[in-house]
Design an enzyme around this catalytic site. Structure first.
Site, PDB file in Angstrom:
ATOM      1  N   GLY A   1       6.684   2.360  27.130  1.00  0.00           N
ATOM      2  CA  GLY A   1       7.152   3.582  26.473  1.00  0.00           C
ATOM      3  C   GLY A   1       6.337   3.853  25.217  1.00  0.00           C
ATOM      4  O   GLY A   1       6.100   2.953  24.416  1.00  0.00           O
TER       5      GLY A   1
ATOM      6  N   HIS B   1      -5.049 -10.249   6.705  1.00  0.00           N
ATOM      7  CA  HIS B   1      -3.608 -10.011   6.781  1.00  0.00           C
ATOM      8  C   HIS B   1      -2.961 -10.973   7.780  1.00  0.00           C
ATOM      9  O   HIS B   1      -3.561 -11.319   8.795  1.00  0.00           O
ATOM     10  CB  HIS B   1      -3.346  -8.564   7.219  1.00  0.00           C
ATOM     11  CG  HIS B   1      -1.911  -8.177   7.091  1.00  0.00           C
ATOM     12  ND1 HIS B   1      -1.026  -8.236   8.131  1.00  0.00           N
ATOM     13  CD2 HIS B   1      -1.202  -7.761   6.012  1.00  0.00           C
ATOM     14  CE1 HIS B   1       0.169  -7.847   7.711  1.00  0.00           C
ATOM     15  NE2 HIS B   1       0.084  -7.555   6.429  1.00  0.00           N
TER      16      HIS B   1
ATOM     17  N   SER C   1      -0.509  -4.281  13.217  1.00  0.00           N
ATOM     18  CA  SER C   1      -0.183  -5.581  13.825  1.00  0.00           C
ATOM     19  C   SER C   1      -0.353  -5.499  15.333  1.00  0.00           C
ATOM     20  O   SER C   1      -0.929  -6.393  15.961  1.00  0.00           O
ATOM     21  CB  SER C   1       1.263  -5.981  13.500  1.00  0.00           C
ATOM     22  OG  SER C   1       1.474  -6.002  12.125  1.00  0.00           O
TER      23      SER C   1
ATOM     24  N   TYR D   1       7.584   2.243  41.110  1.00  0.00           N
ATOM     25  CA  TYR D   1       8.179   3.547  40.789  1.00  0.00           C
ATOM     26  C   TYR D   1       7.269   4.425  39.942  1.00  0.00           C
ATOM     27  O   TYR D   1       7.571   5.572  39.682  1.00  0.00           O
ATOM     28  CB  TYR D   1       9.515   3.325  40.045  1.00  0.00           C
ATOM     29  CG  TYR D   1       9.337   2.860  38.617  1.00  0.00           C
ATOM     30  CD1 TYR D   1       9.383   3.777  37.566  1.00  0.00           C
ATOM     31  CD2 TYR D   1       9.103   1.521  38.307  1.00  0.00           C
ATOM     32  CE1 TYR D   1       9.207   3.369  36.261  1.00  0.00           C
ATOM     33  CE2 TYR D   1       8.922   1.109  37.011  1.00  0.00           C
ATOM     34  CZ  TYR D   1       8.977   2.022  35.990  1.00  0.00           C
ATOM     35  OH  TYR D   1       8.791   1.622  34.696  1.00  0.00           O
TER      36      TYR D   1
ATOM     37  N   PHE E   1       0.874  -1.168   0.000  1.00  0.00           N
ATOM     38  CA  PHE E   1       0.000   0.000   0.000  1.00  0.00           C
ATOM     39  C   PHE E   1       0.907   1.212   0.000  1.00  0.00           C
ATOM     40  O   PHE E   1       1.760   1.349   0.881  1.00  0.00           O
ATOM     41  CB  PHE E   1      -0.935   0.014   1.214  1.00  0.00           C
ATOM     42  CG  PHE E   1      -2.086  -0.944   1.076  1.00  0.00           C
ATOM     43  CD1 PHE E   1      -2.910  -0.895  -0.040  1.00  0.00           C
ATOM     44  CD2 PHE E   1      -2.342  -1.893   2.046  1.00  0.00           C
ATOM     45  CE1 PHE E   1      -3.967  -1.779  -0.191  1.00  0.00           C
ATOM     46  CE2 PHE E   1      -3.400  -2.776   1.906  1.00  0.00           C
ATOM     47  CZ  PHE E   1      -4.212  -2.721   0.783  1.00  0.00           C
TER      48      PHE E   1
ATOM     49  N   THR F   1      -5.611  -6.912   2.094  1.00  0.00           N
ATOM     50  CA  THR F   1      -4.315  -6.464   1.612  1.00  0.00           C
ATOM     51  C   THR F   1      -4.124  -6.773   0.130  1.00  0.00           C
ATOM     52  O   THR F   1      -3.663  -5.925  -0.632  1.00  0.00           O
ATOM     53  CB  THR F   1      -3.198  -7.126   2.442  1.00  0.00           C
ATOM     54  OG1 THR F   1      -3.554  -6.999   3.816  1.00  0.00           O
ATOM     55  CG2 THR F   1      -1.858  -6.489   2.180  1.00  0.00           C
TER      56      THR F   1
HETATM   57  N1  PLP Z   1      -4.037  -5.190   8.003  1.00  0.00           N
HETATM   58  C1  PLP Z   1      -4.078  -4.953   6.692  1.00  0.00           C
HETATM   59  C2  PLP Z   1      -5.384  -5.064   5.959  1.00  0.00           C
HETATM   60  C3  PLP Z   1      -2.907  -4.617   6.014  1.00  0.00           C
HETATM   61  O1  PLP Z   1      -2.950  -4.408   4.693  1.00  0.00           O
HETATM   62  C4  PLP Z   1      -1.699  -4.522   6.722  1.00  0.00           C
HETATM   63  C5  PLP Z   1      -0.458  -4.179   6.026  1.00  0.00           C
HETATM   64  O2  PLP Z   1      -0.403  -3.885   4.877  1.00  0.00           O
HETATM   65  C6  PLP Z   1      -1.723  -4.779   8.100  1.00  0.00           C
HETATM   66  C7  PLP Z   1      -2.909  -5.110   8.702  1.00  0.00           C
HETATM   67  C8  PLP Z   1      -0.466  -4.668   8.908  1.00  0.00           C
HETATM   68  O3  PLP Z   1      -0.136  -3.330   9.028  1.00  0.00           O
HETATM   69  P1  PLP Z   1       1.106  -2.838   9.906  1.00  0.00           P
HETATM   70  O4  PLP Z   1       2.284  -2.849   8.986  1.00  0.00           O
HETATM   71  O5  PLP Z   1       0.718  -1.463  10.352  1.00  0.00           O
HETATM   72  O6  PLP Z   1       1.270  -3.783  11.037  1.00  0.00           O
END
Ligand code: PLP
Length: 451
Positions: A335, A187, A161, A317, A100, A231
């Site tokens: 973080g 994905h 992810s 802490y 993409f 994707t």
């Molecule tokens: N979901 C879809 C539909 C995607 O196309 C992608 C990556 O192209 C992801 C999740 C994963 O994205 P990221 O690289 O932000 O983890």
């Protein structure tokens, strides 16, 4: 409070930074870096999209060991120019059409600069009040732009992810030990998240339009993941029907709208997010198709208590902030970068109208390209096009080899995927600098390489 402009230029070396060695100040170096960045962004389209380098070339060109004494920043910038930039795959190139396509927009670059200067850790409200609250504001604005309900909890993770991992961890807190169901075209980050969480993962077949079918048993489910813009083919799973099923079964519905969710900013494309308001969680990546530099993934949920159950933890802490949200309690990382600043900058500098104009132009360009493919004997469009990605192939050719040849010219970068075992090429339009001439050039190169 003194304004930034009121301070005397300090020597760059004040904190052990070697700019001082060359007599330059931080302001000099910053000016040089910003000049370089402005020129880079203006002329990136003149570079090869993918560099003609082989593995090991970059390392071989760089010193083997770190310098004993600090070097002037000017030397670093010279090496970035001479050694690093020529060996980059330029994601900001107007003819980057693989995966993409993305944009590190001018607004986003400026936002990142400010974030680096603040260098706050947005783990808790007390460690970063403005970063925490701006994150809530930016996600509320983005929800409004995409027609998602206001009032959901929203925060930013680095990637889809991790957003999906967080969402499925929350689903597991509600219903442990079950199965995660997703389209066979989902994905692979969904499967990865299920694996990390020790949840079983099962794929569901797609229909003729490459959408997830809905007639699968849900008795053993922890979560269902619907994809809005798969994707490979940008198919949109039937979210309303899946929401019906998940509501009846009491199963968590997560919507992965990482790419196509941004299209919801245009009323004529908002259909793609129909039903998302009924999901338990939704992810959209502004770093894909909303002109925000990597990394920025927006995650919303109607059930923040489940995210807290999955992730809230603290050390002696680090006390919890009183009367405020600590974002570390809603995701896996402690973080957290101040990512909201670049997103807020992008939303402000483009505005709803600016974002709509860019997305509409990308969809228009994809339609133009699709028509060229339709009209050309020997070529075929292989999947319905909903957004700015066209999936097609050259009949009787090795399409992987063809995509490799096109990419090796340096003129355009296209990649392939597989449809029912056969390789097909994807042309994904998503860079704010891409113009019709760029798409036309890619088509010319494709046809030249196919001859
Ligand atoms: N979901 C879809 C539909 C995607 O196309 C992608 C990556 O192209 C992801 C999740 C994963 O994205 P990221 O690289 O932000 O983890």
């Amino acid at each position: 409070m003194s304004g930034a402009g009121s301070t005397e230029p300090s020597r760059s070396g004040a904190a052990g930074f070697a700019g001082v060695g060359a007599g330059s100040t931080f302001r000099d170096d910053l000016a040089a870096a910003s000049d370089w960045v402005a020129s880079y962004v203006e002329t990136v389209g003149e570079r090869p999209v993918v560099p003609p380098v082989a593995p090991g070339d970059v390392r071989a060109a760089l010193p083997d060991a770190p310098p004993e004494q600090g070097e002037p920043f000017a030397d670093v910038l010279r090496d970035v120019d001479a050694l690093i930039a020529p060996a980059m795959t330029h994601w900001n190139h107007p003819r980057f059409f693989a995966y993409f396509a993305t944009t590190g927009s001018e607004a986003g670059i400026l936002g990142e600069l400010l974030t680096a200067a603040f260098n706050v850790n947005a783990m808790a409200w007390t460690t970063s009040p403005a970063a925490t609250e701006l994150e809530a504001v930016a996600l509320d604005w983005l929800a409004q732009l995409l027609g998602l309900p206001r009032g959901m909890h929203g925060h930013i993770e680095d990637t889809a992810s991790v957003s999906t991992l967080a969402a499925l961890a929350a689903a597991r807190a509600v219903r442990p030990d079950g199965v995660v169901y997703a389209s066979e075209h989902a994905h692979f980050s969904i499967e990865k998240a299920a694996r990390i969480l020790a949840l079983e993962y099962r794929t569901v077949p797609v229909d003729d339009e490459l959408r997830m079918t809905t007639d699968f048993a849900l008795d053993d489910a922890t979560a269902v993941v619907a994809t809005v813009g798969t994707t490979s083919f940008t198919a949109v799973d039937p979210v309303p029907a899946l929401a019906d099923r998940c509501e009846q079964a009491g199963v968590w519905l997560h919507v992965d709208a990482a790419y196509a969710g941004s299209a919801g900013v245009c009323p004529e494309l908002r259909w793609c997010l129909d039903g998302a308001e009924r999901a338990d969680s939704v992810v959209v990546n502004p770093h894909k198709w909303l002109f925000t530099p990597l990394d920025c993934s927006a995650l919303w949920t109607r059930r923040p208590e489940a995210l807290r159950e999955a992730f809230a933890a603290h050390g002696d802490y680090l006390a919890s902030s009183e009367d405020a949200i600590d974002l570390r309690d809603y995701g896996p990382a402690l973080g957290r970068r101040f990512r909201a600043l670049k997103l807020w900058t992008v939303l402000r500098c483009h505005g709803r109208a600016g974002l709509q104009a860019l997305i509409r132009e990308h969809v228009r360009l994809a339609a133009v390209f699709e028509q060229w493919v339709f009209d050309e004997p020997g070529w075929e469009v292989v999947a319905p096009r909903h957004f700015s990605t066209v999936c097609f192939r050259r009949l009787g050719a090795d399409n992987d080899e063809l995509a490799r040849r096109v990419t090796a010219t340096g003129e355009a970068f296209v990649a392939t995927t597989k449809l029912r075992g056969e390789s097909v090429i994807r042309l994904a339009i998503g860079n704010a600098r891409t113009q019709e001439a760029d798409v036309r050039r890619a088509w010319e190169v494709l046809r030249e390489c196919a001859r």
